[in-house]
Design a protein around this motif. Structure first.
Motif: not given
Length: 183
Positions: A96-105, A122-134, A136-138
């Motif tokens: 699942e490309p862009g999986h936010a939890k997997a990207a953060w971990r 990891f962060l770049d890929g996830a933020l492209r799909r989910h730009p508002d996940v706090s 990932l942004l932090e």
């Protein structure tokens, strides 16, 4: 079962449960991918419907497979098994490309072994799909500014090729005094 093991801090048990689930789901995901590949070439409507149904089931299986890999990554993260965590996160993101939890971990594990570029990826890929996940942004802010778009290399950026030198093994030490090679 795996989540219950995680709650009781039985990380090895959780990993076994998640691996068992992933092993059961992988064939479903593979079948669905094959059905989608064959979809445009299928001449009969009945087969196309089967392919679409398989793809839908495969999509659900793919999401669950990603969750199982991401949960495995959490168990590995808790055990400080950084490189295995990165691998589990890659598997989750393949499912699942862009999986936010997997990207953060994955980014967190990569940073723990000094792999900043992997964390950025990891962060770049996830933020492209989910730009508002706090979360990932932090983490992105902690890494500093990341380029939004990679610029193509110019002629000035190309490194000058250096002459190659042949590798030679170091000389062998001389045998101790009074010994010869036959001893």
């Amino acid at each position: 079962r795996g989540n219950r093991c995680m709650q009781s801090r039985d990380y090895a048990g959780a990993l076994r449960c998640y691996a068992e689930g992933a092993a059961r789901l992988s064939p479903l995901v593979d079948e669905a991918a094959l059905a989608v590949e064959c979809l445009p070439q299928t001449p009969f409507a009945g087969y196309a419907i089967d392919a679409v149904e398989a793809a839908a089931a495969g999509g659900e299986a793919r999401c669950l497979l990603a969750a199982l890999h991401a949960n495995s990554a959490q168990a590995l993260l808790r055990q400080s098994r950084w490189l295995e965590c990165v691998e589990a996160c890659n598997a989750a993101i393949r499912a699942e490309p862009g999986h936010a939890k997997a990207a953060w971990r994955g980014a967190t594990a990569a940073l723990n072994v000094g792999m900043r570029d992997v964390a950025v990826s990891f962060l770049d890929g996830a933020l492209r799909r989910h730009p508002d996940v706090s979360d990932l942004l932090e983490l992105r802010r902690k890494l500093g500014p990341l380029p939004d778009i990679l610029e193509p290399a110019s002629d000035d950026d190309i490194a000058v090729e250096r002459p190659k030198t042949e590798w030679k093994p170091p000389p062998r030490p001389a045998p101790p005094a009074g010994k010869d090679k036959a001893d």
